[in-house]
Design a protein around this motif. Sequence first.
Motif, short mmCIF file in Angstrom:
data_model
loop_
_atom_site.label_atom_id
_atom_site.label_comp_id
_atom_site.label_asym_id
_atom_site.label_seq_id
_atom_site.Cartn_x
_atom_site.Cartn_y
_atom_site.Cartn_z
N TYR A 28 107.02 -9.18 65.40
CA TYR A 28 107.17 -8.90 64.86
C TYR A 28 106.73 -9.60 63.11
N THR A 29 105.91 -11.17 63.20
CA THR A 29 104.96 -11.56 62.14
C THR A 29 104.31 -10.77 61.91
N LEU A 30 103.14 -10.85 63.68
CA LEU A 30 102.27 -9.82 63.75
C LEU A 30 101.73 -8.74 63.14
N THR A 31 103.11 -8.02 63.18
CA THR A 31 103.01 -6.60 63.54
C THR A 31 103.36 -5.95 62.37
N GLY A 32 105.13 -6.74 61.49
CA GLY A 32 105.23 -6.30 60.59
C GLY A 32 105.45 -6.82 59.42
N TYR A 33 104.91 -7.87 59.54
CA TYR A 33 104.94 -9.07 58.15
C TYR A 33 103.34 -9.58 57.59
N PHE A 34 103.07 -9.63 58.64
CA PHE A 34 101.35 -10.47 57.87
C PHE A 34 100.25 -9.85 57.50
N VAL A 52 118.33 -10.50 65.74
CA VAL A 52 118.14 -11.73 64.60
C VAL A 52 116.94 -12.18 64.18
N PHE A 53 115.85 -12.34 64.77
CA PHE A 53 114.60 -13.10 64.96
C PHE A 53 113.92 -11.67 64.50
N GLY A 54 113.87 -10.57 65.30
CA GLY A 54 112.78 -10.07 65.47
C GLY A 54 112.58 -9.50 63.53
N GLY A 55 113.69 -8.38 63.77
CA GLY A 55 114.45 -7.14 62.95
C GLY A 55 113.85 -7.95 61.26
N THR A 56 114.48 -9.26 61.25
CA THR A 56 114.40 -9.84 59.82
C THR A 56 113.10 -10.79 59.54
#
Length: 469
Positions: free
Chosen positions: A259-265, A382-386
């Motif tokens: 989700y860092t790659l797909t949702g945040y970067f 805990v780690f993906g959605g946030t």
Amino acid sequence: MSNPSTPSLTPRSARRRVVTSAAIGQFVEWYDFVVYAYAASIVATLFFPAEDRVASLLSTFAVYAVGFLMRPLGGLLFGHLGDKLGRRGVLAVIILLMGVSTAGIGLLPTYQQIGIAAPVLLLVCRLLQGLSAGGEAMGSNALVAEHAPQGKRGMYVGFTYSFANLPAVFAALFVLLLTNTLSSASYESWGWRVPFLVGGLLSLVGLYIRSRVSESPAFRATQAAERVTKAPIVTVLRDHRRSLGFSFAMAALSGLGFYTLTGYFSTYLSESVGLDSNEALISNCVALTVAFVTMPLAGQWSDRIGRRPVLVVGAAASAVLSLPAYLLASAGSLATAVAGQSLLALALGVFFGPVGIVFLELFPTRTRYSGSSIGYNSAYVVFGGTAPLFGTWIVDVSGSLLAPAVYMAVLSACVFVVALRIPESHRDSLIRNEDTGGAGDEAPADAHPSTEPTPSKPSADPVRKEATR
């Protein structure tokens, strides 16, 4: 010599249908889920008060994260049904639910039109998306793994699991096309809705494809032996707590990385670094393509040398390369954005490759869907959605563009330590004695019996013995 309870291998043509249906199904499922992240900027504008831009973005990503709260519930619900009724039918329901909730977002009125009801309805749709996503990854991967030849499970699951990266590429390019062909007014008025409505239509395609595959041979064997558990969740919590711990730890890095790659970067590059939004999307697509190519190769590698060594290499590379990757990506040009994200995607792709099959091999067939879903989805909450929410917040609070890199490096280092102790499972049969009644009514907790049952007394704790080799 194989376990006598193991059914004959699925014919090659049938395996191709299963792999194709799982890959396309995952594409449809995760396209619906990630398109929200790529519309984050316009959603922040239309669904939340715009007095404070950072506050609007945080609210948008908070709704994104809240969707993950439903993932454990979805994992419990669909895992329970999948272990009791079978994988195939449950997966069809999942993809239909995702399509309905995604199309619903595309039809919602905005904050200016109905006030506070707009973000509330947005939240409801996200919760339904989260419920659906909670059962998708482990269910579709379990179906593939249980059809795959034993010596190629890592490659098969790594390939289908890698398709979770392509929806982000497709969604990003789709949004890029719309924002560059429509005027700003048109995109804000109706253009942003198109990707969500397309997601609803794609779910019907996925539903058709999933209706044409056969049930898992491993589940059918368990069903024929009358070993389908009445309460898979209770059995998991009672007998497989150690496996749950390993699953949670591996999913922690998997969730944060994905989700860092797909949702945040892309938002990080455009909002925090100041990169042009088009360049941010293009560079993100390149990085996700790198992850897509790397994952099945890493999965195949794990078939040859074992799951544990590849997981260890992937976690170590993620810990070491996170800071250099963010440093490159935050330099402010398209070339450095591509280089930085691709470096991180390569390291994470090595870890992602075997982790999908590891989630499944930790549990027997009769509790595989439930057990893997519980550990996986709990960590993703805990780690993906946030990941987008925490990343945006920590940059704003610290004033450092490298703060998210430190977070990822620390978590990767912790997962590296756990990966050193995970039981090796690449040679184990997915159908165990407890799935067919070959070892009595209940097998030892967290047991990992070999492919060939032994007539002598079982080892006291096979997992602990394997983990310390």
